[in-house]
Write a protein that holds these residues in place. Structure first.
Motif, short mmCIF file in Angstrom:
data_model
loop_
_atom_site.label_atom_id
_atom_site.label_comp_id
_atom_site.label_asym_id
_atom_site.label_seq_id
_atom_site.Cartn_x
_atom_site.Cartn_y
_atom_site.Cartn_z
N ARG A 64 0.88 -1.21 -0.01
CA ARG A 64 -0.08 0.08 0.16
C ARG A 64 0.83 1.46 0.04
O ARG A 64 1.96 1.18 0.61
N GLU A 121 -5.23 0.76 -8.88
CA GLU A 121 -4.53 0.06 -7.67
C GLU A 121 -4.72 -1.36 -7.71
O GLU A 121 -5.99 -1.87 -7.73
N THR A 137 -9.47 1.06 -2.26
CA THR A 137 -8.27 1.33 -2.30
C THR A 137 -7.69 2.09 -0.98
O THR A 137 -8.38 2.25 -0.16
N THR A 138 -6.34 2.40 -1.17
CA THR A 138 -5.85 2.77 0.00
C THR A 138 -6.35 4.29 0.48
O THR A 138 -6.57 4.43 1.63
N LEU A 143 -4.95 -4.98 -5.98
CA LEU A 143 -5.12 -5.65 -4.89
C LEU A 143 -4.61 -7.09 -4.82
O LEU A 143 -5.17 -7.83 -5.62
N ASP A 188 2.24 3.69 -7.36
CA ASP A 188 2.12 2.72 -6.37
C ASP A 188 3.26 2.75 -5.18
O ASP A 188 3.83 3.61 -5.13
#
Length: 612
Positions: free
Chosen positions: A420, A503, A459-460, A505, A494
C-alpha cells in the motif's frame, strides 16, 4: 584557553603522557606502505592538568562549543594526517589503512529535531557526548598519533633527528606552532607553546614517543574535537553579538561548505586577516563553492531536510500486513537487481537532482518542483521511471512527459516497503518539512482498526478516508484539511513509485482485483484555499505558486546553518532575505547568500543560544 581533554572530562585519568616505543628509526618501509607501526605506546594514568579558562570563555555559553559531526571529524582527521605526512604516498596509504578500523568504530550522528518541526531536524545538531564517542575519538587519536610519530622526519622536519642539539628548542617550538594552528584551527600563542611543551616535560630533544605524546595532546584537545566560536569584537550597539575572529570565520565557512577543516589557502586568509575583508571573504567563498567538496557536503543538508533516511527497507515482507512472500513478489513483478539496491538508488536519485540544480545547472524551485529529468543510475529504478539509465557526468535523460514532475514524485517519497501507498505520511511530510506548517500530535483516541470493514476491497485512499475523515471525529479536522489531501494527488504512484491508474490488490500470491485511483484533492497549501488539483502535476504547480515552499526552504537552511530554530523577534529580516533569494534565484544563490549574510559572520548570545 581551556584545554582539558574531552576524555579526561568524562573518563577520569584516561589521558596522559605516551611513553616507550621506537625512536628515530621507527619509520615506514616505503616498499611495504601497509606495514603497521609499533610504537609500544602505553598510557600513563596521570591526567594532563587543564589551564584555567580565559576571559573570553567565561561568556562562551553552550553553543560556543559545537561538536564536530562524525563526517566532519573523519574528514578533519584524514586531512590533518595527510597534511602532516607531506603528501608522501607510502606513509599516507599506511595511515589511512590503520585509521580505517578506529574510524569505523565512531558512533554515527542522530538527527536532532528543532522545534517547531518535531519530526525533522539535522544530524549536524547532534551534540551528545557519549562514552562511545569518547572512546571512539580517543582510539582514532592513538592510531593517528602513532602513524604520524613514526614519520617524524616528515611531520616535524629534519631538525628533529639531526645531530645538532642547538636547534632542538626552535625545532620543537616551530612544530607546535605549525601543527597547532591546524589541529586547533586558530593561531597558536606563547601560552599554547608553553602548555604543549609541558606535556613532554623539561626536554627539547624530539623522539617518536615524545612526538606521539604531543600529538595526542592536540588530537584530544576540545578545540580539535569541537568547532569553537567565542567571537572577537562586540558589535556596535549590541551586548549580545560578537563578530567572529578570522580563524573562527574560516572554520565556519569550511565546515559549512566542505564539512572539514580549512585548507592552506583559507588558513592563510585567516592568518593575514584577508578573510575579514569583503573582497577576501568573497574570493574564499567562491573558491570553496567551486570545489567538488561543496557538492558532497551540501548533500547532507538535502538528505536531512528531505528525511531520505526514513525511506523504509523495501524488502520488508512483513510490513503493513504483508504476510506472504509470494504475495509481495507478485506485487514487485519484474524488478531484477533487488530492492536494497533500488532503495539506495532512490536516495541517490534525489540527491543527484538537488546537486544538479545547485551546482551543475543552477536552477530554482521551479526546476525542483517541476523538472522531468531523471537521475536514476539503477536499471530497475530507471525502469520504474520509464527512462534510460543515467550515467553520472552525462546530461540526465527525461521521464515520459507529464508522468513524474519534480522532486516529490520520485521513488524516495513514494516507496513504502509494503503493498500500500502511504498518503498520510506523504501529506505530513509536505505539510511540515516543505511548507513549515505545524501539526498537532495525533489524538489519543485515534481509531486505526480496519476490521470493521472489508479493507481488501478498498483502495488505499478509501481506507484512509474511512479511518480519518469521519465527521465529528477528533482526526477529521487535521486529516481532511491539512494532511490527506496533500498525499492523495500522488496516489497515481504505487508503493514502489510506479505510475498507475488502477490500484492492484493482491492476496495469496495472486492479483485479486484492480480499482481506479482517485487523485483529485483540495490540498489547502495556503489556509482556506479550496482550489482543487487533479493530479501530482497540478499539486506541484500549486506549491510553486504559494511562495510558502520558498519561505520554508529558507527556514530549513537557516536552521541547518546556525544550529538553532529561528527567532521570531530577531531573525525576521534574515529569513525574509533568504526567502527572496529562494523565490527569485537559484539553489546556488541560497548557498552563497547565506554565507554572505551578516549573521553568518557573527555569534549571538541570549535568545540565539540553542536550547535542547
Amino acid at each position: 584557553m581551556l584545554r582539558t581533554v574531552v576524555c579526561l572530562a568524562l573518563v577520569s585519568g584516561c589521558m596522559g603522557q605516551i611513553e616507550g616505543g621506537g625512536e628515530e628509526g621507527n619509520v615506514i618501509d616505503e616498499h611495504d606502505p601497509l606495514m603497521p607501526i609499533d610504537t609500544g605506546m602505553k598510557l600513563d594514568p596521570k591526567p594532563v592538568p587543564p589551564l584555567p579558562p580565559s576571559p573570553a570563555e567565561t561568556r562562551s555559553g553552550p553553543t560556543a562549543w559545537k561538536r564536530l559531526g562524525r563526517v566532519q571529524y573523519e574528514n578533519t582527521i584524514k586531512e590533518l594526517v595527510t597534511w602532516s605526512l607531506q603528501a608522501s604516498p607510502g606513509p599516507i596509504t599506511s595511515a589511512m589503512y590503520h585509521l580505517k578500523a578506529p574510524l569505523a568504530n565512531l558512533p554515527g550522528d542522530l538527527r536532532t529535531p528543532l522545534l517547531p518541526e518535531p519530526r525533522g531536524g539535522f544530524t549536524r545538531l547532534d551534540q551528545d557526548v557519549t562514552q562511545e564517542f569518547v572512546e571512539g575519538t580517543y582510539g582514532v587519536a592513538v592510531v593517528a598519533a602513532a602513524q604520524m610519530a613514526g614519520r617524524m622526519d616528515l611531520v616535524v622536519g629534519k631538525c628533529a633527528n639531526d645531530k645538532d642539539t642547538t636547534n632542538d628548542l626552535e625545532c620543537l617550538t616551530t612544530f607546535i606552532k605549525r601543527f597547532g594552528e591546524r589541529a586547533l584551527r586558530r593561531g597558536v600563542t606563547a601560552e599554547d607553546v608553553a602548555y604543549f611543551r609541558g606535556l613532554i616535560g623539561d626536554v627539547t630533544a624530539m623522539s617518536s614517543s615524545r612526538l606521539a605524546t604531543l600529538l595526542m595532546g592536540f588530537l584530544t584537545a576540545p578545540e580539535h574535537l569541537y568547532q569553537l566560536e567565542l567571537g572577537e569584537a562586540p558589535i556596535a550597539g549590541r551586548k549580545d553579538a560578537f563578530t567572529l575572529s578570522a580563524y573562527e570565520l574560516a572554520s565556519r565557512l569550511s565546515y559549512q561548505l566542505w564539512n572539514t577543516m580549512p585548507d592552506e589557502a583559507l588558513f592563510e586568509a585567516a592568518r593575514s586577516g584577508a578573510v575579514l575583508t569583503p573582497e577576501g571573504y568573497r574570493q574564499q567563498l567562491d573558491r570553496l563553492l567551486r570545489d567538488p567538496r561543496a557538492r558532497i557536503a551540501t548533500r547532507e543538508f538535502y538528505r536531512d531536510w528531505l528525511r531520505l533516511d526514513e525511506l523504509p527497507d523495501l524488502n520488508a515482507l512483513n510490513n503493513d500486513g504483508v504476510r506472504e512472500a509470494a504475495t509481495f513478489r507478485a506485487f514487485i513483478g519484474d524488478l531484477k537487481m533487488g530492492l536494497s539496491a533500488v532503495r539506495g538508488a532512490m536516495i541517490d536519485d534525489v540527491l543527484a537532482m538537488t546537486e544538479y540544480f545547485s551546482f551543475t545547472r543552477p536552477g530554482g524551485l521551479k526546476e525542483l518542483l517541476t523538472s522531468e529529468l531523471s537521475f536514476a543510475t539503477n536499471p530497475d529504478l530507471a525502469h520504474i521511471y520509464g527512462a534510460p539509465v543515467w550515467q553520472p557526468g552525462a546530461e540526465p535523460p527525461s521521464v515520459p512527459a507529464g508522468t513524474r514532475p519534480g522532486l516529490f514524485t520520485r521513488g524516495a517519497f513514494l516507496a513504502t516497503g509494503s503493498l500500500r501507498s502511504r498518503p498520510i505520511m506523504k501529506g505530513v511530510f509536505l505539510r511540515e518539512a516543505v511548507l513549515c506548517d505545524q501539526l498537532p500530535p495525533p489524538p489519543a483516541d485515534a481509531d486505526m482498526d480496519t476490521s470493521k470493514f472489508d479493507a481488501d476491497k478498498l483502495t488505499t485512499r478509501q481506507i484512509v478516508e474511512t479511518l480519518t475523515e469521519a465527521k465529528g471525529t477528533s482526526c477529521a479536522v487535521c486529516h481532511a484539511n491539512l494532511i490527506n489531501h496533500l498525499g492523495f494527488p500522488t496516489e497515481s504512484y504505487d508503493a514502489l513509485g510506479r505510475n498507475i491508474s488502477q490500484e492492484r490488490l493482491f492476496a495469496n500470491g495472486k492479483l485479486q482485483t484492480s480499482l481506479p485511483v482517485n487523485t483529485r484533492a483540495v490540498p489547502q497549501v495556503n489556509p482556506g484555499d479550496t482550489t482543487p488539483v487533479n493530479n501530482a502535476s497540478e499539486l506541484m504547480q500549486q506549491l510553486l505558486r504559494s511562495q510558502k515552499v520558498a519561505a520554508c526552504l529558507a527556514r530549513q537552511y537557516f536552521r541547518y546553518t546556525y544550529g538553532r530554530p529561528e527567532s521570531s523577534r530577531n531573525d525576521g529580516p534574515a529569513l525574509d532575505r533568504l526567502a527572496r533569494v529562494v523565490r527569485d534565484g537559484t539553489l546556488a544563490d541560497l548557498l552563497r547568500e547565506t554565507a554572505l549574510a551578516p549573521e553568518f559572520r557573527q555569534r549571538w548570545l541570549g535568545e540565539q543560544e540553542v536550547t535542547r
